[in-house]
Design a protein around this motif. Structure first.
Motif, PDB file in Angstrom:
ATOM      1  N   GLN A 107       0.831  -1.208   0.000  1.00 29.39           N
ATOM      2  CA  GLN A 107       0.000   0.000   0.000  1.00 29.39           C
ATOM      3  C   GLN A 107       0.862   1.252   0.000  1.00 29.39           C
ATOM      4  O   GLN A 107       0.548   2.228  -0.688  1.00 29.39           O
ATOM      5  N   LEU A 108       1.948   1.244   0.772  1.00 31.89           N
ATOM      6  CA  LEU A 108       2.863   2.391   0.799  1.00 31.89           C
ATOM      7  C   LEU A 108       3.509   2.618  -0.564  1.00 31.89           C
ATOM      8  O   LEU A 108       3.620   3.759  -1.031  1.00 31.89           O
ATOM      9  N   GLU A 110       2.301   1.714  -3.477  1.00 35.48           N
ATOM     10  CA  GLU A 110       1.255   2.176  -4.396  1.00 35.48           C
ATOM     11  C   GLU A 110       0.951   3.658  -4.165  1.00 35.48           C
ATOM     12  O   GLU A 110       0.783   4.424  -5.120  1.00 35.48           O
ATOM     13  N   ALA A 111       0.886   4.074  -2.919  1.00 37.19           N
ATOM     14  CA  ALA A 111       0.643   5.485  -2.603  1.00 37.19           C
ATOM     15  C   ALA A 111       1.786   6.356  -3.122  1.00 37.19           C
ATOM     16  O   ALA A 111       1.556   7.449  -3.649  1.00 37.19           O
ATOM     17  N   GLU A 112       3.014   5.876  -2.989  1.00 33.36           N
ATOM     18  CA  GLU A 112       4.181   6.604  -3.490  1.00 33.36           C
ATOM     19  C   GLU A 112       4.145   6.695  -5.012  1.00 33.36           C
ATOM     20  O   GLU A 112       4.439   7.738  -5.595  1.00 33.36           O
ATOM     21  N   ARG A 113       3.768   5.611  -5.674  1.00 30.67           N
ATOM     22  CA  ARG A 113       3.673   5.606  -7.132  1.00 30.67           C
ATOM     23  C   ARG A 113       2.615   6.601  -7.605  1.00 30.67           C
ATOM     24  O   ARG A 113       2.840   7.369  -8.542  1.00 30.67           O
ATOM     25  N   LEU A 114       1.464   6.630  -6.929  1.00 29.61           N
ATOM     26  CA  LEU A 114       0.401   7.564  -7.306  1.00 29.61           C
ATOM     27  C   LEU A 114       0.809   9.010  -7.063  1.00 29.61           C
ATOM     28  O   LEU A 114       0.464   9.898  -7.833  1.00 29.61           O
ATOM     29  N   ALA A 115       1.550   9.252  -5.973  1.00 31.89           N
ATOM     30  CA  ALA A 115       1.988  10.615  -5.662  1.00 31.89           C
ATOM     31  C   ALA A 115       2.991  11.120  -6.691  1.00 31.89           C
ATOM     32  O   ALA A 115       3.060  12.321  -6.961  1.00 31.89           O
TER      33      ALA A 115
END
Length: 186
Positions: A107-108, A110-115
Motif C-alpha cells: 500500500q505504501l 502504491e501510494a508513493e507511485r500515485l503521488a
C-alpha cells in the motif's frame, strides 16, 4: 471500512501514550516531577564527563536563565518522545488494517507511485510575471484550462496550448521531450 476492536484499542493506546507524555512535560515544567529524558541522558553520560573538579561553581548572573532553558529543553524532550511512540502504534494499526506487513508495504509503494504520477492540469492558457514578489523573488502566475498556479521564477519559452501537469509540488509545462519544470508556491 470498519475498525476492528484491536485497531481501536491500538489507536486508544497511541492517544493515551501521546497524552501521557505531554502531561509529563507539563508536570516537568512546573516542577512536579524532576526526572526526565534530559536527566536520564545526564545520568548515563556522567561517568564519561566527570572531571573530578569539585571547585566548579554553578552560580553566576546567568545561572537562572540556564536553569530555565534546561527545564524547557527537558520538557520538550518529553513531548519529543510522544512522536515515535505514536508513530509506532499508528503503524501497527495500519498493518492490522492492511492484513499483513507485506500488504501494508505494498500500500505504501502504491501510494508513493500515485503521488509521483503526473496529474494533468489541462492546456496552458496564459503566463503572467510578477517581479519582486514575496521577499523580492520573481513569481509567475500560470493559467491553465483547469485553474491558476503560482510558481517561483519568471516562466519563459513556453507556448500557449502546451500540456501542463503536476508532480507533487512541481509544475511541468510541455511535452516529455521538451518539458520545463517550476516549483509551485503554496
Amino acid at each position: 471500512m470498519e475498525n476492528t476492536e484491536a485497531e481501536n484499542l491500538l489507536r486508544g493506546y497511541a492517544f493515551l501514550a501521546s497524552a501521557a507524555l505531554v502531561v509529563m512535560a507539563i508536570l516537568y515544567w512546573f516542577g512536579v516531577i524532576t526526572f526526565g529524558p534530559l536527566e536520564l541522558f545526564s545520568l548515563i553520560t556522567a561517568p564519561l564527563t566527570q572531571s573530578g573538579d569539585a571547585s566548579v561553581s554553578h552560580g553566576g548572573p546567568l545561572s537562572g536563565l540556564f536553569e530555565g532553558l534546561r527545564v524547557f529543553v527537558g520538557g520538550m524532550l518529553w513531548i519529543a518522545l510522544a512522536v515515535p511512540v505514536r508513530a509506532i502504534l499508528e503503524e501497527r494499526v495500519a498493518i492490522l488494517q492492511a492484513g499483513s506487513r507485506a500488504a501494508y508495504k505494498e500500500q505504501l509503494r502504491e501510494a508513493e507511485r500515485l503521488a509521483n504520477a503526473p496529474q494533468s492540469l489541462g492546456k496552458l492558457v496564459a503566463v503572467t510575471h510578477s517581479k519582486g514578489g514575496f521577499l523580492g523573488r520573481d513569481e509567475s502566475l500560470i493559467e491553465t484550462s483547469e485553474g491558476f498556479y503560482r510558481v517561483v521564477g519568471l516562466v519563459g519559452g513556453v507556448k500557449k496550448g502546451e500540456p501542463v501537469s503536476r508532480v507533487r509540488d512541481t509544475l511541468q509545462i510541455g511535452s516529455e521531450d521538451a518539458q520545463r519544470q517550476f516549483n509551485i508556491i503554496g
